[in-house]
Every structure is written in C-alpha cells, then in structure tokens.
Design a protein around this motif. Structure first.
Motif, short mmCIF file in Angstrom:
data_model
loop_
_atom_site.label_atom_id
_atom_site.label_comp_id
_atom_site.label_asym_id
_atom_site.label_seq_id
_atom_site.Cartn_x
_atom_site.Cartn_y
_atom_site.Cartn_z
N PRO A 25 -1.74 -5.54 -3.17
CA PRO A 25 -1.73 -4.45 -4.16
C PRO A 25 -2.45 -3.22 -3.63
O PRO A 25 -3.37 -3.31 -2.81
N GLY A 26 -2.02 -2.07 -4.09
CA GLY A 26 -2.58 -0.83 -3.61
C GLY A 26 -3.92 -0.51 -4.26
O GLY A 26 -4.29 -1.07 -5.30
N PHE A 27 -4.67 0.39 -3.64
CA PHE A 27 -5.94 0.85 -4.20
C PHE A 27 -5.73 2.18 -4.91
O PHE A 27 -4.81 2.94 -4.59
N ARG A 54 -8.70 1.87 2.98
CA ARG A 54 -7.48 1.33 3.56
C ARG A 54 -6.54 2.47 3.94
O ARG A 54 -6.73 3.62 3.54
N ARG A 55 -5.48 2.15 4.68
CA ARG A 55 -4.52 3.17 5.08
C ARG A 55 -3.85 3.78 3.86
O ARG A 55 -3.68 3.14 2.82
N SER A 56 -3.43 5.00 4.01
CA SER A 56 -2.84 5.74 2.89
C SER A 56 -1.56 5.09 2.39
O SER A 56 -1.18 5.30 1.23
N LEU A 57 -0.89 4.32 3.22
CA LEU A 57 0.30 3.61 2.78
C LEU A 57 0.01 2.76 1.56
O LEU A 57 0.87 2.58 0.70
N TYR A 58 -1.21 2.24 1.47
CA TYR A 58 -1.56 1.32 0.40
C TYR A 58 -2.19 2.02 -0.80
O TYR A 58 -2.73 1.37 -1.69
#
Length: 749
Positions: free
Chosen positions: A578-580, A609-613
């Motif tokens: 899941p994203g942040f 975390r990476r921006s993708l997430y």
C-alpha cells in the motif's frame, strides 16, 4: 417551378458549354477523391443530410429532399452545380464559408456536363483514402509493418548499431554531423536516471570511468535492467498511460480498494520482462485466460482505474460515460488512436466509424459498468475471480444485453444493434467476435479484442510501444504525438527507423528490455547535449527532429523527489505494498470540506519511500509534485507537460520536504567530516557525484562562514524552548539547500 428552373440556368450559364472527350473528368482520379473529401461525410449512411446519398450512383441520381440534383435535359444547369458554385455547399462551418476552390468546382462541372458517369457498382467510402482534410485506411500508421533495409552510408563510417545507420543517413543527406559522445560521467548519470530514476554515487561513477573494457557500458545496462528499481521507474510511465490513481475522483473521491496491487503488478511484469503481447492481454482479459492466475486477474485492474461516480445524476447515462472512458483508455494506450471521438458520429479525421466505437465498447458491455452493478467492486464476488481482495474486472455473464449504436451518442435514440467486432480501420485484420464458449462465465469479447490488439500483424501495437520507449529515452518520440497516430499526428521523423524498430521488437519476442539495450547502446543515445556547431544546426532543425544531439532534460517530479532522498541517505527501497500519504501543507487543504478527516499523512519514516508508492488522491495531489508536472490521472497521459515556471523555484527554495532533506544531508556530513574543506568535498561528491573545483571549494567555504556567523547570532537571541539545530548544522544545511536547487542537480545532460 419553371421560373426557378430558368433562374438556375442563368446562374449556371458559364457551365453550359458542352464537354469534349479531352476534358471530361475522370471519376476515379478526380471526382471520387473530391466527393469523398468534400461531400460524403454528411451525405452517407443510414441518415444522410437532406436525404441525399452521395456514396452510390443510385443515391446521386435519386436526389434528396430538394428533388433531383442533376437535370438530365440540361446537365450544365443541374441543381448540384448551382449549390456548389454559389458556396451553399459545403455548408458554412463556424460561421465561415467553405466554398470550394475554383479548380474543384471545375472538376465537378466537367464531370456533370460530361454525363455524370459513375462506374457500375462503385460505392464511395469516406475513409477509403487519405486527403488533406482527413485520414483514410491508407494512412501510414495503418499499413503493415515492413522491415526496411538498413541504410548504407556514403560519407560517414558505417555504424554497427542499425539505429545509428538510420539516423546518420538523414544527417548525411542534410550534410550534418552528429554531436560527439558524452563524457562517461554524463553517460552514467543519464543511464541511471533513464533506467532506474535514481542518481549514481561517486564510487559508481569513478568505477565506470576507470573501466576501459569494451563491455563496460553493456554490463552497467544489464545490471540496471536487472534491478527492481527498473520496474518502478518504467512502471510510472505506464501508470500515466492508464490514468492510475488510488481514489475515484468526484466529490467523494473515495479510495479504490487494492488499486495498489495493479501498480505492483505492472512493476513486477516489467521487472520480469513479460512479453508485451502478454502484457496487453492480461490487462484486458486476464480473467478470461485458460490458465488465469491471481496476478492475471489483478492485471484487469487496468479497466477499473478510471474516475467513478457512485451517485451520478442519471445512472443510465453514466454507464455510457464509463464505456467512453474504457474505449478511450484502451485505444489511446495500446493503439494511439482516439476512438472515443466516434461516440456520436464518424471520426472527423481518422478512419474510425461511428459503429467502430460501439464495436469496441461492446467488449466491455458485459462488465460492471451498468446500474445493476453500481458498487466500486461490483460484479461477481472476489472469490469468483480466482483471487481475494482484488480490484479486478470480470463479466457479469456470458451473454451481455444488446448494445446499439446511438444517434449522436444519445441513449434514448438507439439505431442498429452493434455486432461485436474489431475496429474496421485495418480491413485485413477485421474480425467479428465469436460467441462465448459453451459453459463460459464470461463473454470472451475482451479476450478476442486483446488478441486482435496484441497480434504481430496489427501495425499499430508495436509501432506505438517502441515509440513510447524511444520517447522516454530521448525526451521526444519518433512520432511526437505518442497518444495519437492518426491524421492529426505529428508525422514520424524517421518512418523507416520506426518500422525497423517495430519489426525488431516483435521478432525479438516482444521483449522490452532487449529494446532498451538496443537503444541505449546506440551512438545516437550516447551523444552529448552540446554540439560544436549547435547555433548553425539550430537554424536548420531547431526542434532536433534529426537527432543531431542529445537533449538536456529536467528531472520529472518523481525522479527529483527520489534523488533528494537518495543523496540525503534516507531513501527507503522497499518494493510494493500500500502507498504512503505524504505530508501536505495546511494551505493546500483549505478548499476541502472536511480538512481534518480529508488527509492524514503517514508517519515520517514511511514517507521516505519512492514517489511511485505515494498515495494518489485525485482531488488532492501534493503541490510539490504537480508543480513539476505530475500527471493528474483524469485520462490517459502519453506525455507530460514540461514547464519552466517561477513556482518551481519557489517550491525548491521553500518546501519543507526540500529543507528536511538539506538538514538530513547536513547532519550526515558533519558527523563524517570535521574540516570545512572535507565537508564541502563530501557534499559535492554526494549531490553531484564529482569533486568540487578549487573555485567551488572557496565559494562554498565562504558561504559556510557567512551562514555560521549569521546562525550563531540568531542562536544567542533565540528564546525557543525546543533546542534548534546547531549553527554549524544550519550553515551546512543552507549550503546543501543551494546544491539541491542547482541546475546541475535538477537537469540531466
């Protein structure tokens, strides 16, 4: 009536002279192209304008509501010629006359007075040929891909990479030379950002610079393609295409449960180098595959990513809006054709009929878009999909209700029932879809559509994908309108190269990583962004359509944010899940009705975390990301805008995220180096991947000294209860902030 007939004779008097065999208009070469270009758009089909059908001889001679269009007793005085000659036909468009040029009127005159001969059985088709007003089925992008021979150069040395041969052949014609090869440092930095979206370290740069083996570059390419960060970088490009977001939009903008699993599927598929034809099929019909898996069902989340209004004003109308989203995203993403423009009528510019739109729509008509399945996870229960907790798609049954072509796109004005089929713009591949197999729980229309798109014979699919790969490596595509390969497309700069790449891609098993390596090992990609005769060449080719140099490019929003986390040593490389939710300034929440409940940021350690997430809420995109042209996810985005605006400088100078990275970097440097000169050297090596020059060292030390004095004075007058960072740390953070705002950090050469 007799008076009106005399008036027409008078008006057409210049046309009354009889024809001769020498000047009689040829129907196929002169008349048919003119009728198709100017008249057939309105005078065709089941409901021709004025009931005048101009696609057949019978329709032409029968006439329309105003009666016969030609006078058999006096051909020169025919009503058809009168309407054209006085500019009444074609009709005005947007208040402006479209009167035909004199030479076109003369063609019609010669044809009419010559007897209006129409070949037996000849039926005109609006899209049978390309004109200067619309594309036909003979448009370049709809023709079969034919592998051209690699050009042989005359004055320049023959390269080993075929890509270079195609590029150099055009430069040779223009008597131009390519730019020299970029430095090894520039190449490695460019390569890292291209493939994984992160900067190389100084140690990695120095190791590459010291490796003189012929295989050095190839080895780094292979290493980066094998890293999990490759799929994260290139997965983001795909998410733009499929309008990915974690919420539904509209007023509620509620979360789409488990949308992140589709994002992770894309990353995993790219990392595994899934063949592109399979990549297409799983997203459109992963639930209909004979050996479907949980992953293939997750892939159908592609169909569920669009905006979703759970309380539309008119639910019956809204299901057609949902169909439009599916047709548009599918056709734009995989085919680069704007099929949605044919919802109400034949496409104005491309060989896409009104019926074609509904043909494609019929593939989704059996799914969870209608009022009978209004919930976000509508349709069968998740366990019927062969998976649990999935935002996926499957049909509600094997036999969907009939879908009708709608007059002007209006639900309440249905015309003929559509026969599910492929698009008709490629006649050799046109196919009517079969009924669902006996015992099937789905219609199998999506699987048939997916197979039609993913076949090697489809001329669009491979061309579109290799153009997208080229675009992200060079900044522009060979076709610079990546989501439109139709009549209004920017023509390919190198059509033969595009076809060679498309054929090579298919012959290579549809493998994307193989295509990457082919492009990256070309001298064309490895060119410097500076050219010794740039000023002269810019006069010939200001937009670099001949690819005579590399283009200097600004980092996109994700790469910029990720690079800051990387150099500060904070980047969390966990993959998937899941994203942040990032922290968003209170000012950005002011327009929301429920400020406190609308956005709850994740803990600080989860935000590295990476921006993708990053959790993507359609109604609340982080200002830092949108300032640097983050996609808004409303519809398929083939190419983001790239702007240079003052607000970008303001964000970099003032955004708390940037200041926090500067502070983290400063603390790390002070802990590891005590002397100012060593601190400056370490800062340069971390941020720029190089050592500072003597002049840079001197200026940096002056900056540190000035800022140290300033912060020491502030500390003596401060009455803050919470201890502030030391003056030394704040001075170093100030210098780090300068570097993170610099062009050398933000741009790739």
């Amino acid at each position: 009536m007799r008076w009106r007939k005399l008036l027409l004779v008078f008006a057409i008097a210049p046309f009354a002279s009889g024809p001769t065999a020498a000047n009689e208009a040829n129907f196929e070469t002169e008349v048919a192209p003119l009728l198709i270009k100017r008249c057939v758009e309105c005078h065709q089909g089941r409901d021709p304008s004025g009931n005048l059908l101009l696609t057949t001889a019978e329709g032409f001679h029968q006439g329309g509501d105003s009666g016969p269009v030609i006078d058999l007793e006096n051909l020169g005085a025919s009503y058809f010629l009168h309407r054209v000659a006085d500019g009444e036909m074609p009709p005005e468009s947007r208040g402006q006359s479209q009167k035909l040029p004199d030479e076109e009127i003369e063609v019609l005159r010669r044809w009419i007075v010559g007897g209006a001969k129409w070949p037996e059985g000849r039926v005109l088709d609006l899209f049978e040929r390309t004109s200067d007003v619309r594309g036909g089925r003979d448009l370049w992008s709809l023709q079969p891909v034919e592998r051209p021979a690699v050009p042989q150069l005359e004055s320049l040395q023959q390269p080993t990479n075929p890509i270079d041969a195609f590029i150099l052949a055009r430069l040779e014609q223009e008597q131009m030379q390519p730019a020299p090869t970029a430095s090894k440092r520039e190449l490695l930095r460019r390569l890292y950002f291209d493939l994984i979206g992160l900067p190389p370290t100084l140690a990695q740069i120095e190791a590459f610079e010291q490796d003189d083996s012929p295989q050095a570059f190839d080895q780094v390419v292979d290493q980066l393609l094998d890293m999990p960060q490759y799929g994260e970088r290139w997965g983001r490009y795909w998410l733009d295409l499929v309008r990915y977001a974690d919420t539904s939009g509209y007023e509620r903008d509620q979360e789409k449960p488990f949308a992140w699993k589709y994002r992770d599927w894309v990353v995993a598929a790219l990392n595994a180098d899934m063949p592109y034809d399979r990549f297409v099929i799983e997203q459109l019909a992963g639930d209909e595959l004979p050996q479907r898996t949980e992953a293939s069902v997750i892939a159908t989340g592609f169909l569920r990513l669009g905006t979703w209004n759970d309380e539309p004003n008119d639910p019956l109308d809204y299901q057609y809006d949902r169909l439009e989203d599916l047709v548009h995203t599918t056709s734009s993403t995989f085919l680069a054709m704007t099929v949605k423009c044919a919802r109400c009528h034949d496409h104005k510019f491309d060989a896409i009929t009104h019926e074609d739109y509904y043909r494609m729509a019929s593939a989704f008509w059996a799914g969870p878009i209608a009022t009978r399945a209004r919930s976000l996870l509508g349709g069968p229960k998740p366990n019927e999909l062969g998976a649990t907790e999935v935002l996926g798609w499957t049909d509600l049954g094997p036999t969907p209700p009939p879908l009708h072509v709608l007059k002007n796109g209006e639900r309440e004005v249905p015309l003929d029932e559509v026969v599910p089929a492929s698009l008709s713009m490629i006649p050799a591949l046109e196919k009517t879809f079969d009924a669902a197999p006996e015992g099937s729980k789905t219609s199998h229309r999506r699987l048939q559509l997916a197979n039609w798109i993913a076949t090697a014979e489809n001329p669009l699919t491979a061309r579109v994908l290799v153009n997208r790969i080229w675009q992200h490596h060079f900044g522009q595509g060979i076709v610079r309108s990546p989501n439109n390969f139709g009549f209004l497309a920017d023509p390919p700069t190198h059509p033969r190269l595009l076809d060679w790449l498309a054929d090579e891609f298919v012959q290579g098993g549809w493998k994307i990583k193989r295509l990457h390596k082919l492009i990256l090992t070309s001298k064309t990609w490895q060119q410097s962004s500076t050219h010794p005769t740039a000023a002269e060449y810019a006069q010939k080719d200001s937009t670099n359509r001949l690819w005579w140099k590399s283009e200097r490019r600004r980092l996109d929003a994700e790469a910029l944010r990720d690079a800051m986390l990387a150099v500060s040593g904070e980047l969390d490389l966990r993959v998937g899940g899941p994203g942040f939710r990032p922290s968003i300034a209170a000012a950005a929440l002011e327009g929301l009705s429920k400020k406190s409940a609308a956005w709850n940021p994740s803990p600080a350690d989860a935000q590295t975390r990476r921006s993708l997430y990053m959790f993507s809420k359609r109604g609340l995109l982080p200002p830092m990301m949108t300032t640097f042209n983050f996609s808004d996810a409303t519809q398929s985005c083939g190419q983001r805008d790239v702007t240079t605006v003052p607000t970008q400088a303001l964000v970099l100078m003032n955004n708390p995220f940037v200041h926090d990275r500067s502070s983290k970097l400063a603390k790390s440097i002070i802990e590891n180096a005590k002397h100012p000169q060593d601190q400056v050297a370490q800062l340069w090596s971390i941020v720029y991947g190089r050592k500072p020059t003597a002049a840079e060292t001197q200026l940096a030390q002056q900056h540190l000294e000035t800022q140290l004095n300033r912060f020491e004075k502030l500390a003596t007058t401060s009455s803050q209860e919470t201890p502030a960072p030391s003056a030394e740390t704040r001075a170093m953070a100030s210098l780090a902030h300068v570097l993170l705002n610099s062009n050398e950090f933000i741009y790739i050469d």
